[in-house]
Design a protein around this motif. Structure first.
Motif, PDB file in Angstrom:
ATOM      1  N   VAL A  86       0.838  -1.193   0.000  1.00 48.16           N
ATOM      2  CA  VAL A  86       0.000   0.000   0.000  1.00 48.16           C
ATOM      3  C   VAL A  86       0.876   1.247   0.000  1.00 48.16           C
ATOM      4  CG1 VAL A  86      -0.178   0.048   2.531  1.00 48.16           C
ATOM      5  CG2 VAL A  86      -1.990   1.089   1.151  1.00 48.16           C
ATOM      6  N   SER A  87       0.410   2.263  -0.714  1.00 47.11           N
ATOM      7  CA  SER A  87       0.993   3.601  -0.560  1.00 47.11           C
ATOM      8  C   SER A  87      -0.136   4.533  -0.149  1.00 47.11           C
ATOM      9  CB  SER A  87       1.686   4.079  -1.839  1.00 47.11           C
ATOM     10  OG  SER A  87       0.763   4.441  -2.832  1.00 47.11           O
ATOM     11  N   LEU A  88       0.196   5.445   0.731  1.00 50.10           N
ATOM     12  CA  LEU A  88      -0.792   6.368   1.290  1.00 50.10           C
ATOM     13  C   LEU A  88      -0.176   7.752   1.436  1.00 50.10           C
ATOM     14  CD1 LEU A  88      -2.036   3.959   4.063  1.00 50.10           C
ATOM     15  CD2 LEU A  88      -3.527   5.014   2.357  1.00 50.10           C
ATOM     16  N   PRO A  89      -1.019   8.793   1.462  1.00 49.32           N
ATOM     17  CA  PRO A  89      -0.492  10.122   1.781  1.00 49.32           C
ATOM     18  C   PRO A  89       0.080  10.118   3.197  1.00 49.32           C
ATOM     19  CG  PRO A  89      -2.753  10.254   0.955  1.00 49.32           C
ATOM     20  CD  PRO A  89      -2.447   8.808   1.188  1.00 49.32           C
ATOM     21  N   ASP A  90       1.243  10.677   3.339  1.00 52.74           N
ATOM     22  CA  ASP A  90       1.955  10.635   4.614  1.00 52.74           C
ATOM     23  C   ASP A  90       1.620  11.855   5.472  1.00 52.74           C
ATOM     24  OD1 ASP A  90       3.713  10.288   6.702  1.00 52.74           O
ATOM     25  OD2 ASP A  90       5.431   9.848   5.421  1.00 52.74           O
ATOM     26  N   ILE A 147      -1.453   2.139   9.595  1.00 53.93           N
ATOM     27  CA  ILE A 147      -1.760   1.079   8.622  1.00 53.93           C
ATOM     28  C   ILE A 147      -1.083  -0.223   9.045  1.00 53.93           C
ATOM     29  CG2 ILE A 147       0.085   1.576   6.955  1.00 53.93           C
ATOM     30  CD1 ILE A 147      -3.548   0.551   6.080  1.00 53.93           C
ATOM     31  N   SER A 148       0.088  -0.141   9.653  1.00 52.90           N
ATOM     32  CA  SER A 148       0.773  -1.355  10.126  1.00 52.90           C
ATOM     33  C   SER A 148      -0.033  -2.034  11.228  1.00 52.90           C
ATOM     34  CB  SER A 148       2.173  -1.014  10.642  1.00 52.90           C
ATOM     35  OG  SER A 148       2.983  -0.545   9.582  1.00 52.90           O
ATOM     36  N   GLN A 149      -0.565  -1.243  12.148  1.00 51.85           N
ATOM     37  CA  GLN A 149      -1.393  -1.793  13.227  1.00 51.85           C
ATOM     38  C   GLN A 149      -2.613  -2.512  12.647  1.00 51.85           C
ATOM     39  OE1 GLN A 149      -3.207   1.194  15.721  1.00 51.85           O
ATOM     40  NE2 GLN A 149      -3.484  -0.241  17.414  1.00 51.85           N
ATOM     41  N   LEU A 150      -3.255  -1.906  11.651  1.00 52.72           N
ATOM     42  CA  LEU A 150      -4.422  -2.529  11.024  1.00 52.72           C
ATOM     43  C   LEU A 150      -4.037  -3.820  10.304  1.00 52.72           C
ATOM     44  CD1 LEU A 150      -6.118   0.713   9.695  1.00 52.72           C
ATOM     45  CD2 LEU A 150      -7.117  -0.883  11.344  1.00 52.72           C
ATOM     46  N   LEU A 151      -2.918  -3.811   9.612  1.00 49.25           N
ATOM     47  CA  LEU A 151      -2.462  -5.017   8.901  1.00 49.25           C
ATOM     48  C   LEU A 151      -2.157  -6.144   9.884  1.00 49.25           C
ATOM     49  CD1 LEU A 151      -0.263  -3.290   6.204  1.00 49.25           C
ATOM     50  CD2 LEU A 151      -2.227  -4.781   5.731  1.00 49.25           C
ATOM     51  N   GLU A 152      -1.448  -5.825  10.962  1.00 51.77           N
ATOM     52  CA  GLU A 152      -1.131  -6.851  11.970  1.00 51.77           C
ATOM     53  C   GLU A 152      -2.397  -7.381  12.631  1.00 51.77           C
ATOM     54  OE1 GLU A 152       1.751  -4.744  14.313  1.00 51.77           O
ATOM     55  OE2 GLU A 152       3.359  -5.193  12.879  1.00 51.77           O
ATOM     56  N   ASN A 158       5.305  -9.767   8.815  1.00 53.16           N
ATOM     57  CA  ASN A 158       6.394  -9.073   8.123  1.00 53.16           C
ATOM     58  C   ASN A 158       5.933  -7.699   7.634  1.00 53.16           C
ATOM     59  OD1 ASN A 158       9.009  -8.746   7.130  1.00 53.16           O
ATOM     60  ND2 ASN A 158       8.483  -9.649   5.147  1.00 53.16           N
ATOM     61  N   VAL A 159       5.189  -7.008   8.476  1.00 54.13           N
ATOM     62  CA  VAL A 159       4.653  -5.688   8.145  1.00 54.13           C
ATOM     63  C   VAL A 159       5.765  -4.668   8.356  1.00 54.13           C
ATOM     64  CG1 VAL A 159       2.917  -3.968   8.719  1.00 54.13           C
ATOM     65  CG2 VAL A 159       2.349  -6.408   8.898  1.00 54.13           C
ATOM     66  N   HIS A 160       6.067  -3.895   7.316  1.00 51.86           N
ATOM     67  CA  HIS A 160       7.125  -2.898   7.457  1.00 51.86           C
ATOM     68  C   HIS A 160       6.998  -1.786   6.434  1.00 51.86           C
ATOM     69  CE1 HIS A 160       8.614  -5.786   4.473  1.00 51.86           C
ATOM     70  NE2 HIS A 160       9.329  -4.789   3.983  1.00 51.86           N
ATOM     71  N   GLU A 161       7.486  -0.625   6.833  1.00 51.99           N
ATOM     72  CA  GLU A 161       7.558   0.497   5.908  1.00 51.99           C
ATOM     73  C   GLU A 161       8.719   0.236   4.957  1.00 51.99           C
ATOM     74  OE1 GLU A 161       7.314   5.366   5.987  1.00 51.99           O
ATOM     75  OE2 GLU A 161       7.696   4.301   7.859  1.00 51.99           O
ATOM     76  N   THR A 162       8.554   0.625   3.719  1.00 51.81           N
ATOM     77  CA  THR A 162       9.559   0.340   2.708  1.00 51.81           C
ATOM     78  C   THR A 162       9.669   1.512   1.737  1.00 51.81           C
ATOM     79  OG1 THR A 162      10.296  -1.349   1.122  1.00 51.81           O
ATOM     80  CG2 THR A 162       7.928  -0.882   1.191  1.00 51.81           C
ATOM     81  N   VAL A 182       4.045   0.750   2.641  1.00 47.53           N
ATOM     82  CA  VAL A 182       4.102  -0.345   3.609  1.00 47.53           C
ATOM     83  C   VAL A 182       3.746  -1.618   2.865  1.00 47.53           C
ATOM     84  CG1 VAL A 182       2.985  -1.348   5.655  1.00 47.53           C
ATOM     85  CG2 VAL A 182       3.559   1.087   5.614  1.00 47.53           C
ATOM     86  N   GLN A 183       4.446  -2.678   3.227  1.00 50.65           N
ATOM     87  CA  GLN A 183       4.069  -3.974   2.689  1.00 50.65           C
ATOM     88  C   GLN A 183       4.043  -5.017   3.786  1.00 50.65           C
ATOM     89  OE1 GLN A 183       6.843  -4.283  -0.602  1.00 50.65           O
ATOM     90  NE2 GLN A 183       7.982  -5.835   0.480  1.00 50.65           N
TER      91      GLN A 183
END
Length: 189
Positions: A86-90, A147-152, A158-162, A182-183
């Motif tokens: 996912v890409s999102l406005p930061d 978004i990482s919290q929602l994914l987990e 293996n949730v991480h910003e990239t 994040v992927q």
């Protein structure tokens, strides 16, 4: 490789399954699929159907609980070991610039886009925060932690910003300037 492109808008990707509530449904001879579909509903695909689920600048247009439900469904339609990206406005960038009084940052923002803002002589840095939160149909602000919290919470690992990945992410300067990436992976059980 089967890729589901959530909230594709006008960014129809060749060979992918593109889905959005504002596109006409059609199928192409090259394997490209475009589906008009309300993504607040359960995805119309079988379990473990896709290798990758990708989305760019979509989740900020739906409420957090709709995002949570959609991520659960993305987990369902991804094959074990599949990639979610996912890409999102930061929101962090704008908020940091606001807190630090970074006039150069806001000048650069104006170089990209100044619509949805008051005229320059009536503009204050807080207007940029308001615009990011409400313009273009936005209903949520995101950072990588949210978004990482929602994914987990939906079972991804293996949730991480990239960094930007040209295989998926648009390289237009506006998107690169405003985005974070994040992927995550659907675990192999």
């Amino acid at each position: 490789m089967k890729v589901l492109h959530l909230g594709c808008g006008s960014d129809i990707r060749k060979g992918w399954w593109n889905i959005d509530g504002n596109v006409p449904t059609h199928f192409h001879d090259d394997g490209t699929v475009v589906l008009n579909y309300d993504l607040r509903n359960k995805l119309p695909f079988s379990d473990n159907f896709f290798d990758t689920v990708y989305s760019a600048h979509f989740f900020e247009h739906i409420e957090t609980m709709d995002t949570h439900r959609l991520l659960l469904d993305c987990h369902r339609v991804l094959r074990p070991g599949g990639l979610f990206r996912v890409s999102l406005p930061d929101a962090r960038k704008m908020i940091k610039a606001y807190v630090e009084g970074d006039a150069a940052f806001f000048a650069k923002v104006d170089g990209f886009v100044d619509h949805h803002l008051p005229p320059a002589h009536l503009r204050s840095p807080i207007d940029y925060i308001t615009r990011d939160a409400r313009a273009w149909g936005h209903v949520c602000l995101y950072d990588a932690a949210k978004i990482s919290q929602l994914l987990e919470a939906t079972g991804f690992t293996n949730v991480h910003e990239t960094d930007i990945d040209p295989q998926y992410d648009p390289s237009n300067p506006l998107r690169v300037f405003f985005s974070f990436y994040v992927q995550a992976t659907k675990p192999i059980r």
